[in-house]
Design an enzyme around this catalytic site. Structure first.
Site, PDB file in Angstrom:
ATOM      1  N   LEU A   1     -14.933   9.203 -12.089  1.00 34.57           N
ATOM      2  CA  LEU A   1     -13.518   9.061 -11.751  1.00 34.57           C
ATOM      3  C   LEU A   1     -13.293   7.819 -10.909  1.00 34.57           C
ATOM      4  O   LEU A   1     -14.190   7.343 -10.212  1.00 34.57           O
ATOM      5  CB  LEU A   1     -13.045  10.317 -11.016  1.00 34.57           C
ATOM      6  CG  LEU A   1     -13.797  10.735  -9.764  1.00 34.57           C
ATOM      7  CD1 LEU A   1     -13.183  10.141  -8.517  1.00 34.57           C
ATOM      8  CD2 LEU A   1     -13.829  12.240  -9.657  1.00 34.57           C
TER       9      LEU A   1
ATOM     10  N   ALA B   1      -6.986   2.978  -9.084  1.00 34.03           N
ATOM     11  CA  ALA B   1      -6.338   1.924  -8.288  1.00 34.03           C
ATOM     12  C   ALA B   1      -4.937   1.779  -8.828  1.00 34.03           C
ATOM     13  O   ALA B   1      -4.690   2.018 -10.022  1.00 34.03           O
ATOM     14  CB  ALA B   1      -7.092   0.598  -8.412  1.00 34.03           C
TER      15      ALA B   1
ATOM     16  N   TYR C   1      -9.583  -7.287 -12.729  1.00 33.53           N
ATOM     17  CA  TYR C   1     -10.270  -6.083 -12.247  1.00 33.53           C
ATOM     18  C   TYR C   1     -10.121  -5.961 -10.722  1.00 33.53           C
ATOM     19  O   TYR C   1     -10.109  -4.870 -10.164  1.00 33.53           O
ATOM     20  CB  TYR C   1     -11.738  -6.100 -12.672  1.00 33.53           C
ATOM     21  CG  TYR C   1     -12.364  -4.718 -12.750  1.00 33.53           C
ATOM     22  CD1 TYR C   1     -11.849  -3.745 -13.602  1.00 33.53           C
ATOM     23  CD2 TYR C   1     -13.456  -4.385 -11.952  1.00 33.53           C
ATOM     24  CE1 TYR C   1     -12.413  -2.484 -13.672  1.00 33.53           C
ATOM     25  CE2 TYR C   1     -14.033  -3.132 -12.018  1.00 33.53           C
ATOM     26  CZ  TYR C   1     -13.508  -2.183 -12.875  1.00 33.53           C
ATOM     27  OH  TYR C   1     -14.062  -0.932 -12.935  1.00 33.53           O
TER      28      TYR C   1
ATOM     29  N   LYS D   1     -16.298  -0.938  -7.111  1.00 35.53           N
ATOM     30  CA  LYS D   1     -17.524  -0.728  -7.892  1.00 35.53           C
ATOM     31  C   LYS D   1     -18.739  -1.351  -7.199  1.00 35.53           C
ATOM     32  O   LYS D   1     -19.846  -0.814  -7.291  1.00 35.53           O
ATOM     33  CB  LYS D   1     -17.377  -1.289  -9.307  1.00 35.53           C
ATOM     34  CG  LYS D   1     -16.362  -0.546 -10.172  1.00 35.53           C
ATOM     35  CD  LYS D   1     -16.634   0.948 -10.293  1.00 35.53           C
ATOM     36  CE  LYS D   1     -15.774   1.608 -11.348  1.00 35.53           C
ATOM     37  NZ  LYS D   1     -15.843   3.076 -11.307  1.00 35.53           N
TER      38      LYS D   1
ATOM     39  N   ILE E   1     -13.913   0.465 -22.558  1.00 33.42           N
ATOM     40  CA  ILE E   1     -13.505   1.507 -23.519  1.00 33.42           C
ATOM     41  C   ILE E   1     -12.037   1.808 -23.238  1.00 33.42           C
ATOM     42  O   ILE E   1     -11.642   1.899 -22.065  1.00 33.42           O
ATOM     43  CB  ILE E   1     -14.332   2.799 -23.302  1.00 33.42           C
ATOM     44  CG1 ILE E   1     -15.835   2.530 -23.467  1.00 33.42           C
ATOM     45  CG2 ILE E   1     -13.872   3.900 -24.255  1.00 33.42           C
ATOM     46  CD1 ILE E   1     -16.709   3.752 -23.162  1.00 33.42           C
ATOM     47  N   ARG E   2     -11.255   2.027 -24.265  1.00 33.59           N
ATOM     48  CA  ARG E   2      -9.836   2.369 -24.035  1.00 33.59           C
ATOM     49  C   ARG E   2      -9.707   3.786 -23.512  1.00 33.59           C
ATOM     50  O   ARG E   2     -10.043   4.746 -24.205  1.00 33.59           O
ATOM     51  CB  ARG E   2      -9.044   2.247 -25.333  1.00 33.59           C
ATOM     52  CG  ARG E   2      -8.600   0.840 -25.601  1.00 33.59           C
ATOM     53  CD  ARG E   2      -7.658   0.809 -26.764  1.00 33.59           C
ATOM     54  NE  ARG E   2      -6.312   1.192 -26.379  1.00 33.59           N
ATOM     55  CZ  ARG E   2      -5.286   1.183 -27.232  1.00 33.59           C
ATOM     56  NH1 ARG E   2      -5.469   0.841 -28.486  1.00 33.59           N
ATOM     57  NH2 ARG E   2      -4.089   1.514 -26.819  1.00 33.59           N
TER      58      ARG E   2
ATOM     59  N   LEU F   1      -7.327   6.235 -20.262  1.00 36.03           N
ATOM     60  CA  LEU F   1      -6.160   6.229 -19.381  1.00 36.03           C
ATOM     61  C   LEU F   1      -6.376   5.256 -18.216  1.00 36.03           C
ATOM     62  O   LEU F   1      -5.522   4.417 -17.924  1.00 36.03           O
ATOM     63  CB  LEU F   1      -5.969   7.651 -18.851  1.00 36.03           C
ATOM     64  CG  LEU F   1      -4.602   8.065 -18.347  1.00 36.03           C
ATOM     65  CD1 LEU F   1      -3.581   7.958 -19.473  1.00 36.03           C
ATOM     66  CD2 LEU F   1      -4.671   9.504 -17.823  1.00 36.03           C
ATOM     67  N   ALA F   2      -7.532   5.367 -17.561  1.00 34.94           N
ATOM     68  CA  ALA F   2      -7.805   4.522 -16.396  1.00 34.94           C
ATOM     69  C   ALA F   2      -7.865   3.053 -16.798  1.00 34.94           C
ATOM     70  O   ALA F   2      -7.281   2.192 -16.136  1.00 34.94           O
ATOM     71  CB  ALA F   2      -9.098   4.947 -15.713  1.00 34.94           C
TER      72      ALA F   2
HETATM   73  P1  NAD Z   1     -10.032   8.353 -17.380  1.00 34.52           P
HETATM   74  O1  NAD Z   1      -8.654   7.993 -16.988  1.00 34.52           O
HETATM   75  O2  NAD Z   1     -10.215   9.163 -18.585  1.00 34.52           O
HETATM   76  O3  NAD Z   1     -10.807   9.041 -16.183  1.00 34.52           O
HETATM   77  C1  NAD Z   1     -10.510   8.786 -14.838  1.00 34.52           C
HETATM   78  C2  NAD Z   1     -10.506  10.117 -14.155  1.00 34.52           C
HETATM   79  O4  NAD Z   1     -10.352   9.970 -12.747  1.00 34.52           O
HETATM   80  C3  NAD Z   1      -9.374  11.028 -14.649  1.00 34.52           C
HETATM   81  O5  NAD Z   1      -9.914  12.232 -15.135  1.00 34.52           O
HETATM   82  C4  NAD Z   1      -8.567  11.280 -13.396  1.00 34.52           C
HETATM   83  O6  NAD Z   1      -7.997  12.565 -13.359  1.00 34.52           O
HETATM   84  C5  NAD Z   1      -9.641  11.112 -12.341  1.00 34.52           C
HETATM   85  N1  NAD Z   1      -9.103  10.919 -10.997  1.00 34.52           N
HETATM   86  C6  NAD Z   1      -8.270   9.934 -10.557  1.00 34.52           C
HETATM   87  N2  NAD Z   1      -7.946  10.169  -9.279  1.00 34.52           N
HETATM   88  C7  NAD Z   1      -8.601  11.302  -8.896  1.00 34.52           C
HETATM   89  C8  NAD Z   1      -8.648  12.062  -7.701  1.00 34.52           C
HETATM   90  N3  NAD Z   1      -7.971  11.703  -6.598  1.00 34.52           N
HETATM   91  N4  NAD Z   1      -9.427  13.181  -7.675  1.00 34.52           N
HETATM   92  C9  NAD Z   1     -10.108  13.575  -8.769  1.00 34.52           C
HETATM   93  N5  NAD Z   1     -10.091  12.910  -9.933  1.00 34.52           N
HETATM   94  C10 NAD Z   1      -9.332  11.780  -9.992  1.00 34.52           C
HETATM   95  O7  NAD Z   1     -10.800   6.931 -17.517  1.00 34.52           O
HETATM   96  P2  NAD Z   1     -12.346   6.569 -17.742  1.00 34.52           P
HETATM   97  O8  NAD Z   1     -12.311   5.175 -18.235  1.00 34.52           O
HETATM   98  O9  NAD Z   1     -13.032   7.620 -18.517  1.00 34.52           O
HETATM   99  O10 NAD Z   1     -12.901   6.523 -16.252  1.00 34.52           O
HETATM  100  C11 NAD Z   1     -14.034   7.246 -15.823  1.00 34.52           C
HETATM  101  C12 NAD Z   1     -14.958   6.348 -15.002  1.00 34.52           C
HETATM  102  O11 NAD Z   1     -15.544   5.377 -15.863  1.00 34.52           O
HETATM  103  C13 NAD Z   1     -14.281   5.579 -13.890  1.00 34.52           C
HETATM  104  O12 NAD Z   1     -15.141   5.522 -12.765  1.00 34.52           O
HETATM  105  C14 NAD Z   1     -14.140   4.197 -14.488  1.00 34.52           C
HETATM  106  O13 NAD Z   1     -14.036   3.175 -13.520  1.00 34.52           O
HETATM  107  C15 NAD Z   1     -15.459   4.122 -15.233  1.00 34.52           C
HETATM  108  N6  NAD Z   1     -15.567   3.054 -16.224  1.00 34.52           N
HETATM  109  C16 NAD Z   1     -14.642   2.950 -17.219  1.00 34.52           C
HETATM  110  C17 NAD Z   1     -14.757   1.943 -18.151  1.00 34.52           C
HETATM  111  C18 NAD Z   1     -13.738   1.784 -19.244  1.00 34.52           C
HETATM  112  O14 NAD Z   1     -13.639   0.711 -19.842  1.00 34.52           O
HETATM  113  N7  NAD Z   1     -12.966   2.802 -19.575  1.00 34.52           N
HETATM  114  C19 NAD Z   1     -15.835   1.037 -18.095  1.00 34.52           C
HETATM  115  C20 NAD Z   1     -16.779   1.185 -17.082  1.00 34.52           C
HETATM  116  C21 NAD Z   1     -16.626   2.202 -16.141  1.00 34.52           C
END
Ligand code: NAD
Length: 258
Positions: free
Chosen positions: A95, A98, A158, A165, A194-195, A197-198
């Protein structure tokens, strides 16, 4: 063989079927782990309903609200784990957050509150969850978090999340050093874009993905399930000698200089 039978795994960060945590949960389930899922609650209970429906096929034995900015919810989550499971083996920290305002434009304009929120949710939460998991990982354990290249190199837009990070990756090392004597391993996966929500909040995410598709040795980006496979490996005895590391699951993009 990769076998997680008999392992209790707490998975954070599932918001929808695009979430990386969803890819991870599916692969842990496939490997035989018993799952506990936490979700970020909202006032109307929408997230609860949505995530509950999604994870139903994985038959989680725990399903709990856990906003990582809420100390009471964290406490209650781990109390429930202790009561229902007695021991915890695996913790997936997947999770981050920002404000959209802080994910484009000039980094020098990052607000104090935006900085604090990003670092609180995205970085401090790993430290706090690991601290709560420690006494429950009585037979050793594995903690896996998700990071991105933007914590090591400058990636346009970013911004504050890069700082979060960088702090997260260093937290992995400090936690690995502290928890190692208890046979608790702590590692990060640095996933390619990866596409989700975040990631849709990061300015120009689609351009980033297209760039990776042209440059990465595998000429593509990665999927949630590929990240899930790497997480299952880091959770299993196959990785018993690995701790404090950042494993790149990015189709090789990180090795390229140009
Ligand atoms: P996502 O939006 O599916 O997941 C983000 C999650 O964080 C959501 O489930 C949201 O509910 C949770 N979250 C946000 N605030 C919170 C809080 N206060 N308490 C508890 N949960 C909270 O997006 P994602 O891309 O799957 O992100 C998951 C992780 O992967 C993150 O750490 C992100 O930085 C990392 N990441 C993502 C990518 C990418 O391109 N998508 C690449 C590298 C790393």
């Amino acid at each position: 063989m990769l076998n997680l039978t008999g392992k209790n795994a707490l998975v954070t960060g599932i918001a929808n079927n695009r979430s990386i945590a969803w890819g991870i949960a599916q692969q842990l389930h496939k490997a035989g782990a018993n799952l506990g899922i936490t979700y970020l609650p909202d006032d109307r209970g929408r997230m609860e309903t949505k995530v509950a429906e999604l994870v139903e096929p994985l038959k989680p034995s725990l399903f709990l609200p856990c906003n990582v900015q809420n100390d009471e919810q964290i406490k209650s989550t781990f109390e429930t784990v202790r009561e229902k499971w007695e021991k915890l083996d695996l913790l997936i920290h997947c999770l981050a957050f920002a404000s959209k305002d802080d994910l484009s434009g000039d980094f020098s304009q990052t607000s104090r509150s935006g900085f604090n929120t990003a670092l609180d949710i995205s970085t401090y939460s790993l430290i706090q969850l690991a601290g709560a998991a420690k006494p429950l990982m009585t037979q050793g354990g594995s903690i896996v978090t998700l990071t991105y290249l933007g914590g090591v190199k400058v990636v346009p837009n970013y911004n504050v999340m890069g700082i979060a990070k960088a702090g997260l990756e260093m937290s992995v090392r400090y936690l690995a050093a502290e928890l190692g004597p208890q046979n608790i391993r702590v590692n990060a996966i640095s996933a390619g874009p990866i596409r989700t929500l975040a990631s849709s909040a990061v300015g120009g995410i689609l351009d980033m993905i297209h760039h990776v598709e042209q440059i990465a040795p595998l000429r593509r980006t990665v999927t949630q399930l590929e990240v899930g496979n790497a997480a299952a490996f880091l959770c299993s005895d196959l990785s018993s000698g690995i701790t404090g590391q950042v494993l790149y699951v990015d189709a090789g993009y990180e090795i390229m200089g140009m």
